[in-house]
Design an enzyme around this catalytic site. Structure first.
Site, PDB file in Angstrom:
ATOM      1  CB  CYS A   1      -2.168   4.675   4.200  1.00 49.34           C
ATOM      2  SG  CYS A   1      -3.598   3.942   3.375  1.00 49.34           S
ATOM      3  CB  SER A   2      -0.539   0.855   6.574  1.00 47.98           C
ATOM      4  OG  SER A   2      -1.548   1.515   7.318  1.00 47.98           O
ATOM      5  CB  CYS A   3      -4.769  -0.782   2.438  1.00 47.04           C
ATOM      6  SG  CYS A   3      -5.435   0.880   2.328  1.00 47.04           S
TER       7      CYS A   3
ATOM      8  CB  CYS B   1      -0.917   0.002   1.225  1.00 47.35           C
ATOM      9  SG  CYS B   1      -1.869   1.533   1.387  1.00 47.35           S
TER      10      CYS B   1
END
Lengths: 93, 105, 194
Positions: free
Chosen positions: C99-101, C96
């Site tokens: 962000c940090s999906c 991702c």
């Protein structure tokens, strides 16, 4: 759904984040680049509106495939598969 | 600055060469109680309709670049959560400042 | 990392929310307990089942959320799960960049490296070099497909079943699969000597 699987598309070369507060889920490295629709993923509320707690229109989300060679001159060869909302996609002839 | 001369936003990191010199840190970083609490709070606020994940992200993306880099992952989250709750009027800036002032050490 | 200032901020925000009746300490504790339940063991179980049962494999690839629900994983209220199948010719790597999906419902909290700028920046542009950080070397004939998780789905990889595992049952197969295999930074292996 407005775009067919297999359609050639171009990602809009827009930079709303430079005009003021914005929340964009289309990565910078795809703006203005060409790819191909590989999957329709469904309709989801527009994150650009949700980010401001505004009423969010539901928009078609697609899985779009790019070739890394079209994104960076020095990239290792790879497919790049990314979820993109329809208002960022322009169908190519 | 990327080769096309367009500078992406700080969080928009795909392919950005600036981060290339860093090795990927594969060590285990145990989550702290603080991390877990912030994570849980985010989920609860989302379920209650008080914070969307995109508002959380937008608040993180709005952090100045030096803060974005300096703060830990969940430190960015709690800052974004606080700002968003104030923007929505769920809590007020004045009462938050007052609480921080009167809070024990 | 020192986070004194942010800890004070968390305490203040939670106190104010509690006073207004929005959030209670017990709700937070309960939510932490639920979140801690999810781990890569769930994803590994989906993979093992798919390796053994062609119908389940088909369901997993067509509708990951439905497949997860069918084995009792709670998917209500979480983003839809998409599963991408590796073959000997095609390898998926999930990142991702924004962000940090992360497919938390079936893998738990994202690991530190997944959230790091180095991984987020490099995975899309030099995936093979990134894989080397894990000692993962794919044949040059294997095509790499990097999946940048940008929107509403969460993506998990269905790895190739290692050779020599024909007699293994679901538990034994699931034990071969870890977090990295489900994101695509590693590939499961089986040591016949075991």
């Amino acid at each position: 759904m407005t775009l067919d699987v297999g359609s050639r598309v171009r990602v809009d070369d827009r930079w709303p984040e430079r005009q003021g507060p914005a929340h964009i889920r289309t990565p910078h490295y795809l703006r203005g680049r060409r790819g191909k629709i590989v999957r329709y993923l469904g309709e989801f509320a527009d994150p650009e509106q949700l980010a401001f707690n505004r009423p969010a229109q539901r928009r078609a989300l697609y899985h779009v495939m790019f070739a890394s060679a079209d994104l960076w001159v020095d990239a290792e060869p790879a497919d790049i598969l990314v979820e993109i909302f329809d208002h960022w996609l322009v169908e190519e002839a | 600055m990327d080769e096309d001369g367009k500078r992406p936003a700080r969080h928009d990191m795909g392919g950005v060469k600036q981060f290339y010199c860093d090795d990927i840190d594969l060590s285990d970083h145990e989550l702290t109680d603080f991390d877990r609490q912030v994570d849980a709070l985010r989920q609860i606020l989302a379920v209650k309709g008080l914070l969307t994940v995109d508002e959380l992200r937008r608040g993180i993306e709005a952090l100045p670049a030096d803060q974005y880099d300096r703060l830990g992952y969940y430190q960015r989250w709690i800052r974004s959560i606080a700002v968003t709750l104030i923007r929505r009027g769920v809590i007020s800036e004045a009462e938050l400042e007052e609480r921080l002032r009167t809070q024990g050490p | 990392m020192q986070s004194f200032e942010e800890e004070r901020l968390l305490t203040a925000v939670v106190e104010l929310l509690a006073e207004k009746g929005h959030v209670s300490a017990s709700e937070i504790a309960e939510r932490i307990a639920i979140t801690d339940e999810a781990s890569p063991r769930l994803g590994a179980r989906l993979v093992a089942k798919a390796w053994l049962d062609p119908a389940f494999r088909q369901l997993l690839l067509a509708d990951g959320s439905k497949a997860a629900e069918s084995i009792g994983i709670m998917m209500r209220g979480v983003p839809p799960l998409g599963v991408l199948e590796n073959t000997s010719d095609l390898h998926h790597l999930v990142v991702c960049t924004l962000c940090s999906c992360y497919p938390r419902a079936v893998l738990g909290y994202p690991p530190f490296w997944f959230k790091s700028p180095a991984y987020r920046a490099r995975a899309v542009r030099e995936p093979r070099a990134v894989l080397k950080s894990w000692g993962t070397a794919l044949p040059s004939t294997t095509r790499i497909r990097v999946v940048d998780s940008t929107a509403d789905y969460r993506w998990m990889v269905l790895p190739v079943r290692p050779a020599g595992t024909d007699g293994l049952n679901e538990d034994a197969l699931a034990a071969l699969v870890d977090e990295g295999d489900l994101i695509g930074v590693t590939i499961p292996s089986f040591d016949v000597a075991n």
